[in-house]
Design an enzyme around this catalytic site. Structure first.
Site, mmCIF file in Angstrom:
data_model
loop_
_atom_site.group_PDB
_atom_site.id
_atom_site.type_symbol
_atom_site.label_atom_id
_atom_site.label_comp_id
_atom_site.label_asym_id
_atom_site.label_seq_id
_atom_site.Cartn_x
_atom_site.Cartn_y
_atom_site.Cartn_z
ATOM 1 N N SER A 137 0.844 -1.188 0.000
ATOM 2 C CA SER A 137 0.000 0.000 0.000
ATOM 3 C C SER A 137 0.877 1.235 0.000
ATOM 4 O O SER A 137 1.954 1.248 0.615
ATOM 5 C CB SER A 137 -0.906 0.026 1.241
ATOM 6 O OG SER A 137 -1.590 1.266 1.330
ATOM 7 N N TYR A 151 -1.687 0.038 10.251
ATOM 8 C CA TYR A 151 -1.843 -0.589 8.938
ATOM 9 C C TYR A 151 -0.697 -0.156 8.023
ATOM 10 O O TYR A 151 -0.097 -0.986 7.321
ATOM 11 C CB TYR A 151 -3.187 -0.187 8.346
ATOM 12 C CG TYR A 151 -3.411 -0.619 6.911
ATOM 13 C CD1 TYR A 151 -3.839 -1.904 6.607
ATOM 14 C CD2 TYR A 151 -3.215 0.284 5.864
ATOM 15 C CE1 TYR A 151 -4.057 -2.294 5.284
ATOM 16 C CE2 TYR A 151 -3.431 -0.097 4.544
ATOM 17 C CZ TYR A 151 -3.859 -1.385 4.260
ATOM 18 O OH TYR A 151 -4.055 -1.752 2.950
#
Length: 242
Positions: A137, A151
């Site tokens: 990501s 995250y």
């Protein structure tokens, strides 16, 4: 030899788009999903409509025994030539100080431990010419302050995992890369409490919009292809300029 690719989180979003594109380019597919059998079967029908073989395996990628079962099932299609480590979760958006241990452990378990377990099984079974793609990501470098720093930290670990595996498996002729998406229109945002988050972040993105699953899938498919035969250890950012 027909390529045989394992795709985790293959019933929705980026995973489903990747399965469909891989099938269209000649891959047989072992699709792993966690809960939604109907969605997995729908994607599997698209694989079969493309003239490819496919199986859908319900498995929790954080459980070593279930991961072994997934790869055993995949090998029934033939020698495994590809893995797309895609199964992932977020947790509710909020300040770092409000993060619960339960949410932290869940994000680490699915997004890191699951990737490690699947990559480990793939590495044990793959031979020269195979490839692994980890879905990372853009959060890994953006940090996601005020949203989900944990995250982002786990996705940074995904990038490091990619680098290390590429160096360790390269001498065996196995390539390892990552794709680093920006914010993409998928239902992963629902669990964060902001299902319309892709629209909300559009003004942060130089291209002025969030991305779509097919745009990420195209990068994954390329990294698995012979056209990427000299690409290993790369983190390919597909994030609209972020």
């Amino acid at each position: 030899m027909t390529p045989v690719t394992v795709v985790t989180g293959g019933s929705r979003g980026i995973g489903a788009a990747t399965v469909r594109q891989l099938a269209a380019t000649g891959h047989d597919i072992a699709l792993c999903y966690r809960r939604d059998t109907a969605a997995a079967e729908s994607v599997l029908r698209d694989v079969q409509a493309a003239g490819r073989r496919g199986i859908a395996v319900q498995a929790d990628t954080t459980d070593p025994e279930q991961v072994v079962r997934l790869f055993d099932a995949a090998q029934e299609l033939g020698e495994i030539t590809g893995l797309v480590n895609n199964a992932g979760v977020t947790s509710p958006i909020g300040p770092f100080v409000d993060l619960t241990v339960t949410d932290l452990r869940h994000v680490v378990d699915v997004n890191l431990i699951g990737y490690v377990l699947c990559a480990q099984q793939a590495a044990r079974r793959m031979s020269t010419g195979a490839a692994i793609v980890n879905v990372s990501s853009a959060a890994a470098t953006l940090g996601s302050p005020g949203e989900y720093i944990h995250y982002a930290a786990v996705k940074a670990a995904t990038d490091t995992l990619t680098t290390g595996l590429a160096k360790e498996l390269g001498p065996r002729g196995i390539r390892v890369n990552a794709v680093s998406p920006g914010t993409i229109w998928t239902d992963i945002h629902t669990i964060s409490g902001l299902p319309d988050r892709p629209a909300l972040i559009a003004d942060r993105v130089p291209l002025g919009r969030a991305g779509y699953p097919d745009e990420i899938a195209a990068a994954i498919v390329w990294l698995l292809s012979p056209q990427a035969s000299y690409t290993s250890g790369a983190v390919l950012r597909v994030a609209g300029g972020q």
